[in-house]
Design a protein around this motif. Structure first.
Motif, PDB file in Angstrom:
ATOM      1  N   LYS A  33      -8.924   3.642  -2.181  1.00  0.00           N
ATOM      2  CA  LYS A  33      -8.725   3.554  -3.627  1.00  0.00           C
ATOM      3  C   LYS A  33      -9.825   4.272  -4.403  1.00  0.00           C
ATOM      4  O   LYS A  33     -11.001   4.101  -4.129  1.00  0.00           O
ATOM      5  CB  LYS A  33      -8.696   2.084  -4.061  1.00  0.00           C
ATOM      6  N   THR A  34      -9.392   5.086  -5.366  1.00  0.00           N
ATOM      7  CA  THR A  34     -10.329   5.676  -6.311  1.00  0.00           C
ATOM      8  C   THR A  34     -10.102   5.028  -7.668  1.00  0.00           C
ATOM      9  O   THR A  34      -9.039   4.461  -7.943  1.00  0.00           O
ATOM     10  CB  THR A  34     -10.155   7.210  -6.418  1.00  0.00           C
ATOM     11  N   GLY A  57      -5.247   5.554   2.205  1.00  0.00           N
ATOM     12  CA  GLY A  57      -5.290   4.192   1.666  1.00  0.00           C
ATOM     13  C   GLY A  57      -6.616   3.831   1.026  1.00  0.00           C
ATOM     14  O   GLY A  57      -6.930   2.654   0.860  1.00  0.00           O
ATOM     15  N   GLU A 109      -8.862  13.333  -4.176  1.00  0.00           N
ATOM     16  CA  GLU A 109      -8.124  12.123  -4.537  1.00  0.00           C
ATOM     17  C   GLU A 109      -6.866  11.963  -3.682  1.00  0.00           C
ATOM     18  O   GLU A 109      -6.544  10.866  -3.245  1.00  0.00           O
ATOM     19  CB  GLU A 109      -7.762  12.144  -6.013  1.00  0.00           C
ATOM     20  N   LYS A 110      -6.176  13.064  -3.431  1.00  0.00           N
ATOM     21  CA  LYS A 110      -4.953  13.001  -2.630  1.00  0.00           C
ATOM     22  C   LYS A 110      -5.247  12.588  -1.202  1.00  0.00           C
ATOM     23  O   LYS A 110      -4.601  11.695  -0.656  1.00  0.00           O
ATOM     24  CB  LYS A 110      -4.219  14.336  -2.649  1.00  0.00           C
ATOM     25  N   ALA A 119      -6.239   8.947  -1.092  1.00  0.00           N
ATOM     26  CA  ALA A 119      -5.071   8.085  -1.309  1.00  0.00           C
ATOM     27  C   ALA A 119      -4.175   8.059  -0.069  1.00  0.00           C
ATOM     28  O   ALA A 119      -3.654   6.997   0.308  1.00  0.00           O
ATOM     29  CB  ALA A 119      -4.286   8.558  -2.528  1.00  0.00           C
ATOM     30  N   ASP A 120      -4.005   9.214   0.573  1.00  0.00           N
ATOM     31  CA  ASP A 120      -3.190   9.281   1.788  1.00  0.00           C
ATOM     32  C   ASP A 120      -3.744   8.400   2.900  1.00  0.00           C
ATOM     33  O   ASP A 120      -3.000   7.953   3.775  1.00  0.00           O
ATOM     34  CB  ASP A 120      -3.084  10.731   2.289  1.00  0.00           C
TER      35      ASP A 120
END
Length: 141
Positions: free
Chosen positions: A131-132, A129, A122-123, A126-127
């Motif tokens: 989306k989860t 860009g 997830e990190k 997200a880093d």
């Protein structure tokens, strides 16, 4: 923002899949995605649903059912997008156990990914860009 996936063992015989799906349908739970892998004796039905707790409750007396944390990734419905997501995970050395995809039509395309380290995946997504989704997002699809 991991989501819960249901895994249910379904006997490999005529009518057993429809019986299992009927149990969920009768609860008013909406299925968002499913995957089934079979062997000669049984199948493993993997489901993403609008209300995991209600679906598990409906199934637990008739089959072996578990929940697993997976990642649901929103992606553009165009060529190459899945590769980009998988490459981010690969570059971060995050193992993928399995994956399956679905489309929400006007709401987009999604891929479900079972990974070795949910938080790290997830990190890193997200880093970049990417989306989860969480369980509330799934319910609202």
């Amino acid at each position: 923002m991991a989501i819960k996936q249901i895994s249910a063992f379904v006997e490999n015989r005529q009518g057993s899949l429809s019986e299992t799906i009927k149990m969920i349908a009768e609860t008013g739970v909406n299925m968002r995605a499913l995957s089934i892998a079979d062997t000669k004796e049984f199948g493993i039905l993997r489901l993403i649903v609008s209300d995991t707790d209600k679906a598990v409750e409906a199934l637990k007396n008739d089959t072996i059912v578990t929940t697993t944390e997976v990642i649901a990734v929103k992606m553009d419905d165009k060529e190459g997008t899945l590769y980009t997501i998988l490459k981010v995970l690969e570059d971060a050395k995050i193992d993928i156990d399995y994956s399956y995809a679905f489309t929400g039509f006007e709401k987009g395309a999604y891929v479900i990914v079972r990974v070795s380290d949910v938080a790290a995946a997830e990190k890193v997504l997200a880093d970049q860009g990417i989306k989860t989704l969480n369980d509330v997002d799934i319910k609202e699809l």
